[in-house]
Design a protein around this motif. Structure first.
Motif, PDB file in Angstrom:
ATOM      1  N   UNK A   1     -25.804  36.828  57.222  1.00 45.01           N
ATOM      2  CA  UNK A   1     -25.041  36.371  58.379  1.00 45.01           C
ATOM      3  C   UNK A   1     -24.433  35.041  57.961  1.00 45.01           C
ATOM      4  N   UNK A   2     -23.220  34.718  58.409  1.00 41.44           N
ATOM      5  CA  UNK A   2     -22.537  33.508  57.938  1.00 41.44           C
ATOM      6  C   UNK A   2     -23.350  32.218  58.006  1.00 41.44           C
ATOM      7  N   UNK A   3     -24.251  32.012  58.995  1.00 48.49           N
ATOM      8  CA  UNK A   3     -25.014  30.757  58.996  1.00 48.49           C
ATOM      9  C   UNK A   3     -26.062  30.684  57.882  1.00 48.49           C
ATOM     10  N   UNK A   4     -26.330  31.831  57.201  1.00 49.18           N
ATOM     11  CA  UNK A   4     -27.418  31.874  56.233  1.00 49.18           C
ATOM     12  C   UNK A   4     -26.971  32.137  54.794  1.00 49.18           C
ATOM     13  N   UNK A   5     -25.885  32.854  54.611  1.00 48.27           N
ATOM     14  CA  UNK A   5     -25.475  33.219  53.261  1.00 48.27           C
ATOM     15  C   UNK A   5     -24.024  33.677  53.267  1.00 48.27           C
TER      16      UNK A   5
ATOM     17  N   UNK B   1     -21.672  31.010  54.393  1.00 50.08           N
ATOM     18  CA  UNK B   1     -20.232  31.277  54.427  1.00 50.08           C
ATOM     19  C   UNK B   1     -19.441  29.969  54.307  1.00 50.08           C
ATOM     20  N   UNK B   2     -18.400  29.991  53.474  1.00 45.19           N
ATOM     21  CA  UNK B   2     -17.667  28.758  53.193  1.00 45.19           C
ATOM     22  C   UNK B   2     -17.027  28.168  54.441  1.00 45.19           C
ATOM     23  N   UNK B   3     -16.829  29.011  55.457  1.00 46.28           N
ATOM     24  CA  UNK B   3     -16.200  28.528  56.682  1.00 46.28           C
ATOM     25  C   UNK B   3     -17.226  28.004  57.689  1.00 46.28           C
ATOM     26  N   UNK B   4     -18.527  28.130  57.366  1.00 42.77           N
ATOM     27  CA  UNK B   4     -19.549  27.679  58.297  1.00 42.77           C
ATOM     28  C   UNK B   4     -19.746  26.178  58.116  1.00 42.77           C
TER      29      UNK B   4
END
Length: 570
Positions: free
Chosen positions: A438-442, A375-378
């Motif tokens: 999930x945001x930390x992965x994709x 995720x770009x926000x991660x």
């Protein structure tokens, strides 16, 4: 059952160990002309580069037992004869004639079934000076130890790697990174990693090598290795220059060791690989072959090819053991998956490149996509560049290549693509592929789904692109397209600098203003649509087409151009 296995590095030990588990009373003998056996040859560059501190680690199990004759005899129940060269095969009498490489003593081993796992040997270039001290070809663990000894003794200040393939690049990284050696790669082809990845991605890898101090000369051939009075190499002469070198590593590929098979009358391909069926049987049904010495099916092109990889050798060794044990098993082939580390990035591929696809007669195109790997926000997100090669007529995906930050992100996408490509999947199969999120992965729309959506637009003629090479040539003044004009869709503060630097060629109109202000655009121009990744450019193209304005999208956007080292962008 008496089984003799010739070759004890990868496929041979795997076949022996698996067969002994399936048929505990089998009489199995491993034969190898070396004393160092069952080692991870693909780990040699990392041993030279210091990631692996001791060569024994390449020969050890995960529970730290060294895989030597004692290990195979006592732990596996397999007799192992090292320093023993297989000289010939008597198929009629079912004998393998061998000799001790130290004493010359000759012997014969009888067999019911024979397995050839003779591996490959490096291509030794016919260059004057190849016998000088300090000139090596990575043929075995002994050569790796010798190179590391030279480095540790302080004898190497500069090195030249002949060959810009995976091994050459890995060796270059090890020399430059740990040892601080002034390192140069000389590659005969127009790009590094030829026929594996496309020229744009190869140029990115080359630029990253340059940033880390490794010089790369493509379309250049070594002509001579010149030595000093002590018989040690001092410089490399190419068709363009002379390069100082205390160390030369020839990494110009490998070829199968098939002489034993050929001399025994077994079928061998024109390229020198042993011919086997899907059960890994040779033309003699009682003789099997596996590993770097055999040819296998390419599941994309349908052709036979040579794929010297330890991962495939182990899979083939297991297939051999199953068939010897009476368990019908087949090795259907592979699509040629590959991944490697290059300093801070990794590059990988599966299937075939656009160049190969076109040469094989496919009506192929290449879709490019760059997107965050999570995720770009991660906070740990990083850009992942993908190329997808697709046959326009059938919409079948033929290959995928990628480059991203060193880690497992690219590996996950390459592995997913591999499984689909070998099953002849289409663009639509990739577009709808379910992937864990999930945001930390994709990202919610994963980059693998996204590149297939780009491919769908490309093969459906909804997306029109300009090649990165043509765009770079235009921007650098090497070609002239008077009807082209760059339309920068980024934020005005981002676009202003280039618009001021290239008046009359580059104009700024932010993405959110195009629908309202498009009539202010100059007439009679084909607009090269510019954004950071290409997403805003494609959406803008759809609108401009609806109002009769021609445009071309720059794939990868300026994210890609920045990684090519474009001086005009700085």
């Amino acid at each position: 059952m008496k089984v003799v296995i010739i070759g004890a590095v990868a496929a041979g030990p795997k076949a022996a160990s698996r067969l002994k588990r399936l048929v505990p009373d089998a009489d199995i003998t491993l034969v190898d002309q070396d004393e160092l056996i069952s080692y991870g040859g693909c780990g040699i560059p990392y041993f030279v580069g210091g990631d692996v501190s001791d060569e024994k680690e390449l020969r050890s199990t995960s529970f730290h037992m060294v895989r030597d004759p004692y290990f195979f005899q006592e732990a596996k129940g397999v007799t192992t004869r090292i320093k023993t060269r297989a000289v010939s095969i008597d198929r009629k009498e079912r004998l393998v004639h061998v000799e001790d490489v130290i004493t010359g003593e000759k012997d014969a081993l009888s067999y019911d079934k024979l397995v050839l796992a003779t591996g490959s040997r490096p291509n030794i270039l016919p260059i004057p000076g190849r016998d000088l001290k300090g000139v090596y070809a990575i043929s075995d663990l002994h050569k790796a130890v010798a190179i590391k000894n030279d480095l540790a003794a302080g004898r190497v200040r500069s090195a030249v790697i002949i060959g810009g393939g995976a091994i050459g690049i890995e060796m270059a990284e090890g020399l430059a990174d740990l040892w601080g050696v002034d390192t140069t790669i000389v590659e005969f082809m127009p790009q590094i990693l030829p026929r594996i990845i496309g020229p744009d991605m190869a140029a990115m890898v080359q630029e990253h090598l340059k940033e880390r101090g490794v010089k790369v000369h493509t379309q250049e051939a070594a002509k001579e290795f010149v030595g000093g009075g002590d018989g040690r190499v001092e410089r490399v002469v190419t068709n363009r220059r002379e390069i100082a070198a205390d160390l030369v590593v020839m990494a110009a590929g490998v070829r199968p060791r098939s002489e034993l098979a050929r001399d025994a009358g077994l079928l061998v391909s024109p390229q020198g690989a042993i011919i086997v069926n899907q059960h890994m049987q040779t033309s003699d049904p009682d003789i099997y072959a596996a590993g770097d010495c055999v040819e296998i099916n390419h599941l994309v092109t349908g052709r036979k090819f040579f794929a010297p990889l330890g991962s495939l050798a182990n899979r083939q060794g297991r297939i051999v053991a199953d068939n010897l044990a009476g368990i019908p098993s087949v090795f259907p082939g592979c699509v040629g998956s590959f991944i490697m580390k290059v300093f801070d990035v990794c590059v990988g591929s599966t299937g075939i490149s656009l160049e190969t696809a076109l040469s094989e007669g496919f009506d192929a195109v290449e879709a490019k996509c760059v997107q965050s790997d999570r995720a770009h926000f991660f906070p740990t997100q990083a850009l992942l560049f993908l190329n997808m090669v697709v046959d326009k007529r059938s919409r079948r995906v033929l290959g995928l290549q990628g480059l991203g930050k060193m880690g497992d992100g690219l590996l996950a996408r390459i592995n997913a693509a591999c499984g689909l490509i070998e099953r002849r999947a289409s663009v639509d199969d990739f577009s709808t592929l379910e992937l864990a999120y999930a945001p930390p992965f994709s990202t919610a729309v994963d980059v693998l789904n996204a590149v297939s959506n780009v491919a769908d637009n490309l093969v459906s003629d909804r997306l029109k692109t300009v090649s990165i090479q043509d765009f770079m040539a235009w921007m650098e003044g090497r070609t002239d397209h008077p009807d082209w004009m760059a339309l920068d869709l980024r934020h005005p503060k981002e676009a202003a600098l280039l618009a001021e630097r290239f008046p009359g060629r580059w104009i700024a109109m932010s993405y959110d203003k195009v629908r309202g202000d498009y009539q202010a655009l100059p007439r009679g121009k084909t607009f090269i649509l510019i954004c950071n990744a290409g997403t805003r450019s494609y959406e803008t193209q759809c609108f401009l087409r609806s109002v009769g304005i021609d445009s071309l999208v720059l794939p990868w956007g300026l994210n890609g151009i920045a990684r090519l080292g474009a001086k005009w962008l700085i």
